[in-house]
Design a protein around this motif. Structure first.
Motif, mmCIF file in Angstrom:
data_model
loop_
_atom_site.group_PDB
_atom_site.id
_atom_site.type_symbol
_atom_site.label_atom_id
_atom_site.label_comp_id
_atom_site.label_asym_id
_atom_site.label_seq_id
_atom_site.Cartn_x
_atom_site.Cartn_y
_atom_site.Cartn_z
ATOM 1 N N SER A 93 0.810 -1.218 0.000
ATOM 2 C CA SER A 93 0.000 0.000 0.000
ATOM 3 C C SER A 93 0.845 1.270 0.000
ATOM 4 N N TYR A 95 1.733 2.749 2.711
ATOM 5 C CA TYR A 95 1.489 3.442 3.978
ATOM 6 C C TYR A 95 2.613 3.093 4.948
ATOM 7 N N HIS A 114 -13.767 -0.203 -2.017
ATOM 8 C CA HIS A 114 -12.603 -0.058 -1.123
ATOM 9 C C HIS A 114 -12.953 -0.540 0.279
ATOM 10 N N GLU A 137 -5.555 -1.016 5.066
ATOM 11 C CA GLU A 137 -5.197 -1.826 3.909
ATOM 12 C C GLU A 137 -6.202 -2.956 3.717
ATOM 13 N N GLN A 142 -3.321 -3.898 -0.409
ATOM 14 C CA GLN A 142 -3.642 -2.741 -1.250
ATOM 15 C C GLN A 142 -4.160 -1.602 -0.375
ATOM 16 N N PRO A 143 -3.889 -0.349 -0.765
ATOM 17 C CA PRO A 143 -4.380 0.778 0.027
ATOM 18 C C PRO A 143 -5.903 0.860 -0.008
ATOM 19 N N ALA A 160 -8.568 5.316 -1.169
ATOM 20 C CA ALA A 160 -7.429 5.210 -2.087
ATOM 21 C C ALA A 160 -7.679 5.913 -3.417
#
Length: 172
Positions: A93, A95, A114, A137, A142-143, A160
């Protein structure tokens, strides 16, 4: 689910931490100490007690979330970990949070692509508690969203894809 009037407004800085956290945390600290001693004291007793009797700032529990729709929301469940970020958090991600605590998230009723994939989070540190970064995440890393803490029970930021997002729970 329909939200009459949308999410609550951002709380005034200082009002919610003082109102909801200070006295409750004092009571919880006493309870943690009593429970830790009953378990046998030491590091193990203290660790178990801190997971059972959590501070008011702990994120564990159900939260409401909106994805920018003023009249529509959904719920997620948060389970905090033992104070550590999941291994590999931020690898995909992007982050990256220093001095963060983490845990797991589970979608209860979100249909937003999301929010439907929430799986884990990391909450960064700030001296006052305000503006601490919350990074979320998916299970594949994935973000999902990045938000800032606006109050003890209130976060806002973006998904995201840049869509505004707000997450809150009812104050105790």
């Amino acid at each position: 689910m329909a939200l009459a009037g949308g999410p609550p407004p951002k709380p005034e800085k200082g009002s919610d931490f003082a109102k909801n956290a200070v006295g409750k945390n004092l009571v919880r600290n006493v309870g943690r100490n009593v429970l830790g001693n009953m378990i046998g004291g030491g590091v193990i007793g203290a660790t178990v007690a801190s997971q059972v009797v959590r501070t008011e700032q702990d994120l564990g529990g159900k939260w409401m979330v909106t994805d920018g729709s003023a009249n529509c929301g959904c719920e997620v469940q948060i389970r905090t970990g033992a104070g550590v970020i999941a291994q590999g958090f931020g690898r995909t991600s992007g982050y990256k949070l220093k001095d963060a605590k983490g845990g797991n998230m589970k979608n209860i009723s979100c249909s937003n692509p999301h929010l439907a994939n929430v799986a884990r989070f990391a909450l960064g540190y700030s001296f006052t508690g305000y503006d601490a970064t919350l990074a979320i995440e998916s299970g594949s890393g994935q973000p999902v969203a990045q938000m800032k803490r606006d109050g003890i029970n209130y976060f806002s930021g973006t998904l995201a894809d840049g869509t505004p997002v707000t997450m809150w729970r009812r104050a105790g």
